[in-house]
Design a protein around this motif. Structure first.
Motif, PDB file in Angstrom:
ATOM      1  N   ALA A  49       0.865  -1.203   0.000  1.00 44.76           N
ATOM      2  CA  ALA A  49       0.000   0.000   0.000  1.00 44.76           C
ATOM      3  C   ALA A  49       0.884   1.229   0.000  1.00 44.76           C
ATOM      4  CB  ALA A  49      -0.895  -0.002   1.232  1.00 44.76           C
ATOM      5  N   LEU A  50       0.386   2.290  -0.616  1.00 40.37           N
ATOM      6  CA  LEU A  50       1.156   3.531  -0.676  1.00 40.37           C
ATOM      7  C   LEU A  50       0.189   4.711  -0.633  1.00 40.37           C
ATOM      8  CD1 LEU A  50       4.300   4.317  -2.558  1.00 40.37           C
ATOM      9  CD2 LEU A  50       2.348   5.632  -3.318  1.00 40.37           C
ATOM     10  N   LEU A  80       1.865   8.269  -7.772  1.00 40.15           N
ATOM     11  CA  LEU A  80       1.335   6.980  -7.292  1.00 40.15           C
ATOM     12  C   LEU A  80       1.822   5.830  -8.169  1.00 40.15           C
ATOM     13  CD1 LEU A  80      -2.463   7.524  -6.429  1.00 40.15           C
ATOM     14  CD2 LEU A  80      -0.585   7.183  -4.828  1.00 40.15           C
ATOM     15  N   SER A  81       1.819   6.076  -9.480  1.00 42.74           N
ATOM     16  CA  SER A  81       2.217   4.993 -10.406  1.00 42.74           C
ATOM     17  C   SER A  81       3.680   4.614 -10.213  1.00 42.74           C
ATOM     18  CB  SER A  81       2.003   5.425 -11.859  1.00 42.74           C
ATOM     19  OG  SER A  81       0.652   5.711 -12.060  1.00 42.74           O
ATOM     20  N   VAL A  82       4.519   5.626 -10.022  1.00 39.74           N
ATOM     21  CA  VAL A  82       5.952   5.342  -9.807  1.00 39.74           C
ATOM     22  C   VAL A  82       6.134   4.499  -8.548  1.00 39.74           C
ATOM     23  CG1 VAL A  82       8.153   6.450  -9.191  1.00 39.74           C
ATOM     24  CG2 VAL A  82       6.809   7.324 -11.114  1.00 39.74           C
ATOM     25  N   GLY A  83       5.454   4.891  -7.471  1.00 37.74           N
ATOM     26  CA  GLY A  83       5.572   4.138  -6.213  1.00 37.74           C
ATOM     27  C   GLY A  83       4.998   2.741  -6.330  1.00 37.74           C
ATOM     28  N   GLU A  84       3.843   2.643  -6.979  1.00 33.93           N
ATOM     29  CA  GLU A  84       3.191   1.333  -7.083  1.00 33.93           C
ATOM     30  C   GLU A  84       4.038   0.341  -7.880  1.00 33.93           C
ATOM     31  OE1 GLU A  84      -0.650   0.883  -9.056  1.00 33.93           O
ATOM     32  OE2 GLU A  84      -0.981  -0.882  -7.797  1.00 33.93           O
ATOM     33  N   GLU A  85       4.634   0.828  -8.948  1.00 30.58           N
ATOM     34  CA  GLU A  85       5.464  -0.032  -9.790  1.00 30.58           C
ATOM     35  C   GLU A  85       6.570  -0.690  -8.956  1.00 30.58           C
ATOM     36  OE1 GLU A  85       4.382  -0.594 -12.663  1.00 30.58           O
ATOM     37  OE2 GLU A  85       6.060  -1.787 -13.419  1.00 30.58           O
ATOM     38  N   ILE A  86       7.185   0.114  -8.090  1.00 28.20           N
ATOM     39  CA  ILE A  86       8.268  -0.408  -7.243  1.00 28.20           C
ATOM     40  C   ILE A  86       7.727  -1.466  -6.284  1.00 28.20           C
ATOM     41  CG2 ILE A  86       9.902   0.244  -5.397  1.00 28.20           C
ATOM     42  CD1 ILE A  86      10.147   2.989  -6.880  1.00 28.20           C
ATOM     43  N   ALA A 226       4.577   4.099   2.832  1.00 28.30           N
ATOM     44  CA  ALA A 226       4.395   2.860   2.068  1.00 28.30           C
ATOM     45  C   ALA A 226       4.605   1.618   2.913  1.00 28.30           C
ATOM     46  CB  ALA A 226       5.363   2.847   0.880  1.00 28.30           C
ATOM     47  N   LEU A 227       3.902   0.563   2.492  1.00 21.96           N
ATOM     48  CA  LEU A 227       4.079  -0.779   3.059  1.00 21.96           C
ATOM     49  C   LEU A 227       4.501  -1.679   1.908  1.00 21.96           C
ATOM     50  CD1 LEU A 227       3.473  -3.044   5.294  1.00 21.96           C
ATOM     51  CD2 LEU A 227       1.253  -3.255   4.158  1.00 21.96           C
ATOM     52  N   ASP A 228       5.602  -2.412   2.072  1.00 24.61           N
ATOM     53  CA  ASP A 228       6.033  -3.276   0.970  1.00 24.61           C
ATOM     54  C   ASP A 228       5.632  -4.737   1.197  1.00 24.61           C
ATOM     55  OD1 ASP A 228       8.039  -4.458   2.589  1.00 24.61           O
ATOM     56  OD2 ASP A 228       9.554  -3.014   1.938  1.00 24.61           O
ATOM     57  N   LYS A 229       5.942  -5.577   0.232  1.00 29.66           N
ATOM     58  CA  LYS A 229       5.507  -6.980   0.286  1.00 29.66           C
ATOM     59  C   LYS A 229       6.174  -7.747   1.426  1.00 29.66           C
ATOM     60  CE  LYS A 229       4.074  -7.705  -4.487  1.00 29.66           C
ATOM     61  NZ  LYS A 229       4.298  -8.451  -5.736  1.00 29.66           N
ATOM     62  N   ASN A 230       7.275  -7.215   1.957  1.00 31.59           N
ATOM     63  CA  ASN A 230       7.934  -7.867   3.089  1.00 31.59           C
ATOM     64  C   ASN A 230       7.406  -7.380   4.430  1.00 31.59           C
ATOM     65  OD1 ASN A 230       9.660  -9.581   1.656  1.00 31.59           O
ATOM     66  ND2 ASN A 230      11.018  -7.854   1.222  1.00 31.59           N
ATOM     67  N   GLY A 231       6.391  -6.531   4.393  1.00 29.23           N
ATOM     68  CA  GLY A 231       5.806  -6.036   5.649  1.00 29.23           C
ATOM     69  C   GLY A 231       6.576  -4.875   6.249  1.00 29.23           C
ATOM     70  N   ASN A 232       7.479  -4.272   5.468  1.00 22.85           N
ATOM     71  CA  ASN A 232       8.214  -3.116   5.994  1.00 22.85           C
ATOM     72  C   ASN A 232       7.509  -1.818   5.637  1.00 22.85           C
ATOM     73  OD1 ASN A 232      10.405  -4.421   7.264  1.00 22.85           O
ATOM     74  ND2 ASN A 232      11.275  -4.858   5.250  1.00 22.85           N
ATOM     75  N   LEU A 233       7.544  -0.893   6.595  1.00 22.49           N
ATOM     76  CA  LEU A 233       6.924   0.424   6.406  1.00 22.49           C
ATOM     77  C   LEU A 233       8.016   1.485   6.290  1.00 22.49           C
ATOM     78  CD1 LEU A 233       4.215   0.140   9.201  1.00 22.49           C
ATOM     79  CD2 LEU A 233       3.710   0.405   6.767  1.00 22.49           C
ATOM     80  N   ALA A 234       7.718   2.560   5.555  1.00 23.05           N
ATOM     81  CA  ALA A 234       8.636   3.709   5.479  1.00 23.05           C
ATOM     82  C   ALA A 234       7.815   4.957   5.202  1.00 23.05           C
ATOM     83  CB  ALA A 234       9.674   3.502   4.372  1.00 23.05           C
ATOM     84  N   VAL A 342      -2.818   4.011  -3.232  1.00 21.14           N
ATOM     85  CA  VAL A 342      -2.951   2.875  -4.128  1.00 21.14           C
ATOM     86  C   VAL A 342      -2.621   1.600  -3.364  1.00 21.14           C
ATOM     87  CG1 VAL A 342      -0.548   3.069  -5.002  1.00 21.14           C
ATOM     88  CG2 VAL A 342      -2.312   2.001  -6.415  1.00 21.14           C
ATOM     89  N   LYS A 343      -3.402   0.564  -3.617  1.00 17.86           N
ATOM     90  CA  LYS A 343      -3.057  -0.786  -3.155  1.00 17.86           C
ATOM     91  C   LYS A 343      -3.703  -1.747  -4.133  1.00 17.86           C
ATOM     92  CE  LYS A 343      -6.257  -0.591   0.823  1.00 17.86           C
ATOM     93  NZ  LYS A 343      -6.333  -0.891   2.240  1.00 17.86           N
ATOM     94  N   PRO A 344      -3.382  -3.047  -4.085  1.00 11.39           N
ATOM     95  CA  PRO A 344      -3.903  -3.924  -5.128  1.00 11.39           C
ATOM     96  C   PRO A 344      -5.424  -3.782  -5.282  1.00 11.39           C
ATOM     97  CG  PRO A 344      -2.316  -5.088  -3.785  1.00 11.39           C
ATOM     98  CD  PRO A 344      -2.517  -3.759  -3.131  1.00 11.39           C
ATOM     99  N   GLY A 345      -5.852  -3.444  -6.482  1.00 11.02           N
ATOM    100  CA  GLY A 345      -7.276  -3.334  -6.765  1.00 11.02           C
ATOM    101  C   GLY A 345      -7.926  -2.024  -6.345  1.00 11.02           C
TER     102      GLY A 345
END
Ligand code: ASP
Length: 353
Positions: A49-50, A80-86, A226-234, A342-345
């Motif tokens: 999520a971002l 948003l698109s730049v962040g989501e892509e990453i 942001a929250l990444d797929k590894n569960g890390n926040l920044a 943005v988050k999936p869907g």
């Protein structure tokens, strides 16, 4: 005698049966509780999520033309698109935050990087902060004048120095030594912000006081969590501060716990608004603390701090953030806040209520 032994054996086996069932029961309960917790998390857990903001303030449908609204929303959407892509490709929350903020800093629409507001002296002094929720390391710069993307310098302070906050000429020098792109200060000049300074000065002269807090001209900071797929926040925040500011005034944006905060156990937050209030009320940390110590859900905590506590004290602004489950919160107590997530869907950008 034999009978007694038989009774004893019967008792022992009965007791051990009871003991085994209760142990079994406990084990079952534990696994039930465990799987329940896992289920609860996985049901609501977003893969990533971002959330972003481009400042909160007194914007209204009457002072933003439809063309401007469209172009601001396009800029937010690009970020948003730049962040989501990453994040979608398994990149880190830190990289997503940095790259998303760079897009916003490079856009003249926002009060950060290229669109930064002017000080009373007619210069641009920029502040930025960066925080890693996994380690709670943080870095920030205040009052830099030649760093094209202050968010890069903030991250470098976190990763390449022994410090958290560098300011002024020292921070400029640190950026140069880290080979972070520098520019001539004239790069930050935009006619729109220059006019805002002239208007703010005229109003100040009319009022006869030296307050830099002049509501129509004060906001526009950018931020990302942001929250990444590894569960890390920044989280990160970047700003030119407030139009007509004096005396090397630094607001909340580079202050950890006020303008930025990230903690993998709770949430990641970026603030925007009247910085002095955000510093005094440690806004970003306060939201995290309500979650940590009172187990308050993220949206409730963020809403309470912005719309009850801060508002009651006269503090204006808002925050955006994501929690460890990928829930997004974007409360503000002004008439508008440039924002998106943005988050999936799911995906949205908005300005007004
Ligand atoms: N919080 C920033 C400051 O006080 C201003 C803003 O968010 O627009 O410097």
């Amino acid at each position: 005698m034999i009978k007694r032994i038989q009774i004893l054996l019967l008792l022992v086996s009965l007791l051990s049966f009871v003991a085994c069932s209760s142990t079994g029961g406990e084990t079952n309960n534990k696994s039930a509780a465990h799987s329940k917790k896992e289920n609860t998390i996985s049901n609501n857990q977003a893969e990533y999520a971002l959330a972003i903001h481009g400042g909160a303030g007194t914007m209204s449908k009457t002072n933003i033309t439809p063309e401007k609204e469209k172009s601001i929303k396009a800029a937010l959407s690009k970020a948003l698109s730049v962040g989501e892509e990453i994040l979608k490709n398994g990149g880190t929350a830190m990289d997503a935050v940095e790259q998303t903020i760079i897009v916003l800093e490079n856009s003249p629409h926002f009060n950060a990087g290229k669109g930064a507001v002017f000080t009373n002296a007619g210069t641009n002094e920029l502040d930025a902060s960066f925080m890693d929720g996994a380690t709670q390391n943080a870095g920030a710069v205040g009052g830099v004048t030649i760093v094209k993307n202050p968010i890069k310098a903030a991250r470098a302070v976190m990763e390449k120095s022994a410090h958290v906050l560098l300011t002024g000429e020292g921070a400029n020098q640190f950026a140069r030594e880290q080979n972070i792109e520098t520019v001539d200060p004239s790069y930050f000049h935009t006619d729109r912000r220059w006019e805002s300074l002239q208007k703010a000065k005229a109003r100040e002269a009319q009022r006869g006081d030296l307050s830099p807090i002049d509501s129509p001209f004060k906001y526009g900071t950018v931020g990302c969590a942001a929250l990444d797929k590894n569960g890390n926040l920044a989280a990160g925040t970047s700003t030119g501060g407030m139009t007509n500011k004096r005396y090397n005034r630094i607001g909340d944006s580079p202050i950890v716990g006020a303008g930025v905060y990230a903690n993998n156990n709770t949430c990641a937050i970026s603030s925007t608004g009247h910085g002095e209030f955000f510093i005094r009320f440690a806004v970003a940390y306060d939201i995290s603390a309500l979650m940590e110590y009172k187990e308050m859900p993220f949206q409730e905590a963020a809403n309470y701090v912005i719309n009850d506590k801060l508002k009651a004290e006269g503090g204006t602004g808002g925050v955006i953030g994501v929690d460890k489950y990928g829930n997004v919160a974007m409360p503000f107590n002004t008439s508008g806040m440039y924002r998106g997530y943005v988050k999936p869907g799911e995906r949205a950008v908005a300005i007004f209520e």
